[in-house]
Design a protein around this motif. Structure first.
Motif, PDB file in Angstrom:
ATOM      1  N   THR A  10      -2.343   2.448 -11.009  1.00  0.00           N
ATOM      2  CA  THR A  10      -3.640   1.954 -11.098  1.00  0.00           C
ATOM      3  C   THR A  10      -4.623   1.909 -10.279  1.00  0.00           C
ATOM      4  N   ASP A  14      -9.316   4.991  -9.848  1.00  0.00           N
ATOM      5  CA  ASP A  14     -10.338   5.392  -9.786  1.00  0.00           C
ATOM      6  C   ASP A  14     -10.862   5.356  -8.483  1.00  0.00           C
ATOM      7  N   GLY A  15     -10.175   6.522  -7.802  1.00  0.00           N
ATOM      8  CA  GLY A  15     -10.530   7.016  -6.663  1.00  0.00           C
ATOM      9  C   GLY A  15      -9.195   7.220  -5.698  1.00  0.00           C
ATOM     10  N   GLU A  25      -5.404  -3.709  -3.073  1.00  0.00           N
ATOM     11  CA  GLU A  25      -5.614  -3.646  -4.699  1.00  0.00           C
ATOM     12  C   GLU A  25      -5.454  -4.095  -5.716  1.00  0.00           C
ATOM     13  N   TRP A  77      -1.530  11.082 -13.164  1.00  0.00           N
ATOM     14  CA  TRP A  77      -3.231  10.678 -14.271  1.00  0.00           C
ATOM     15  C   TRP A  77      -2.278  10.755 -15.638  1.00  0.00           C
TER      16      TRP A  77
END
Lengths: 121, 374
Positions: A10, A14-15, A25, A77
């Motif tokens: 997760t 986002d990158g 994170e 993904w």
């Protein structure tokens, strides 16, 4: 998929991120409940990269050292999407069950913010 | 966090790098710099003065070191996808642990038969003399049997009361079955419980000052109870699943192979010929080495090498136990001769599989796909 692996994937959704960026994170995503140690993180990165769910992205110099960034692969993904759907569905069912009246527990019915399932009686 | 790490790197980095030496070389080649960088960043606060102090004087925390140690165990005792050498060692340790737990389970199950016999429940067998020194829940716990679960251990210096919780030794049955079925957490939990009775028994003997000079039982507890519990760490998430069918079938086979001859020797008055668990282990490992040597000769596979390594580990463990027990049996020529013969046979048998075991470690394969370049 373990909670830790789920959080790491997760964190990369986002990158790309470097090792310590992932640690930060994951701590934020889990509201401080998952504090990855570096040995555990690299054990996970090793496993995820051998499963081809993540891959190295680039190296960037920072304070005289190279930071290595990692990114999700297409498989990563897909695996994250599948796991997120499963966990969301489970959470939804749990919420729905919690909304059922349980007078024997003396609990008030919480306002869950979504329609309650129909119950007999 | 920030700061000029380039100039400030000090003892903290050196200490962390020293801890990383626990990891295999191939792994460090790929990940060390990245791990050091992430570790240092995670240790700093952003205040230059404080960071300088941290880098110069602090040490990696215990949880941090524990995470490196856990990673080292997982890498050295490799699982699916690990380099060949580490996979071979991982498989060898897992098989050695399974073999020891199999033997323990067989001995525990065998104790039921001895209990039944000494309580005259096996009417078709000659009556047992009383009292009978029998195995109860654990090969370490021997003594007369007033009741199955409430033992009084008679020793030369008097009686030692033991408690019903000695029945925890039966937990080895759960440990073995859970491990074979892939329930690793259950197996680890019950293994800790199962190792307890032997330790308490030894402590009781020690505190009561019985046989304080004998190191055999202590070495036995370490190698036959404690080490298998610790080695259960080899059953991690990456470990290939245990082959259920052969290991489950090994349970009745081992029971027949070990219990029937032991019972026959006891029943017909040759109890002295029943080997203790170090001797029994030596005999079984020697036989397994002969079978493995023939198997390795007929068809060589990577998997065969892991079996040879497992037998080498088992031979080392039982050989050390045998020697430790022998030290307390030198006054008895029968036991002394028997022990020496067992050791010689074990050494000769293990030599037959040594080469195959060495080959299993072979050349390292190239790194897995997905590794960043070093």
């Amino acid at each position: 998929m373990t909670w830790q692996a789920f959080f790491v994937l997760t964190a990369l959704a986002d990158g790309p991120r470097h090792g310590y960026g992932i640690v930060r994170e994951v701590a934020e995503l889990s509201q401080g409940k998952v504090q990855l140690k570096i040995g555990s993180l690299y054990g996970l990165l090793d496993r995820l990269s051998s499963d081809r769910l993540i891959e190295p992205d680039r190296d960037e110099p920072h304070d005289g050292r190279l930071r290595r960034y990692y990114r999700l692969t297409r498989d990563g993904w897909g695996a994250l999407e599948q796991e997120a759907d499963l966990r969301a569905a489970t959470a939804h069912v749990a919420r729905a069950k919690l909304s059922l009246p349980r007078p024997e527990l003396g609990l008030p019915r919480p306002d869950l913010g979504f329609p309650r399932p129909e119950t007999a009686g | 966090m920030s700061g000029d790490l380039d100039h400030m790197a000090g003892d903290l980095e050196l200490r962390y790098r020293r801890a990383l030496r626990l990891l295999p070389r191939y792994y460090r080649d790929h990940w060390e710099e990245d791990m050091v960088s992430a570790f240092l960043e995670s240790s700093l606060t952003g205040d230059p003065d404080e960071d300088e102090f941290i880098l110069e004087f602090s040490r990696p925390s215990w949880p941090e070191l524990a995470s490196v140690a856990a990673l080292a165990v997982r890498l050295y005792l490799g699982g699916t996808g690990a380099p060949r050498r580490y996979l071979a060692w991982g498989q060898a340790v897992r098989r050695a642990v399974l073999a020891v737990l199999l033997l323990r389970t067989v001995l525990v199950l065998g104790s039921f038969v001895f209990l039944a016999w000494t309580h005259h429940l096996l009417g078709w067998l000659p009556a047992s003399p009383a009292p009978v020194a029998s195995v109860v829940t654990s090969p370490l716990v021997r003594g007369p049997l007033p009741a199955p679960l409430n033992l009084t251990l008679a020793t030369s210096g008097g009686a030692i009361e033991t408690a019903p919780w000695y029945a925890l030794g039966y937990a080895y049955i759960v440990v073995y079955v859970a491990l074979v079925l892939g329930r690793y957490r259950t197996a680890k939990l019950f293994a800790v419980l199962a190792a307890g009775p032997d330790l308490v028994y030894l402590l009781q003997l020690w505190l009561a000052d019985h046989q304080p000079q004998q190191i055999g039982p202590w070495v036995g507890w370490i190698l036959f109870s404690l080490v298998p519990v610790l080695a259960l760490a080899a059953f991690h998430r990456d470990a290939p699943p245990v082959a259920r069918r052969p290991w489950l079938l090994a349970l009745p086979a081992g029971f027949i192979l070990v219990t029937v001859p032991s019972l026959a020797l006891e029943v017909y008055g040759h109890a002295r010929w029943v080997p203790g668990y170090p001797g029994l282990g030596c005999i079984l490992v020697a036989v397994a080495c002969l079978v493995q040597a023939a198997r390795a000769r007929s068809r060589r596979t990577d998997d065969s090498g892991a079996w040879s390594l497992a037998l080498i580990l088992l031979a080392a463990a039982f050989g050390i136990m045998r020697i430790a027990f022998l030290a307390g049996q030198l006054h008895d020529s029968f036991l002394r001769t028997g022990g020496v013969i067992q050791l010689v046979v074990l050494a000769a048998a293990v030599a037959l599989v040594a080469l195959d075991g060495a080959r299993a470690q072979g050349a390292m394969p190239p790194p897995r796909v997905g590794y960043p370049s070093a």
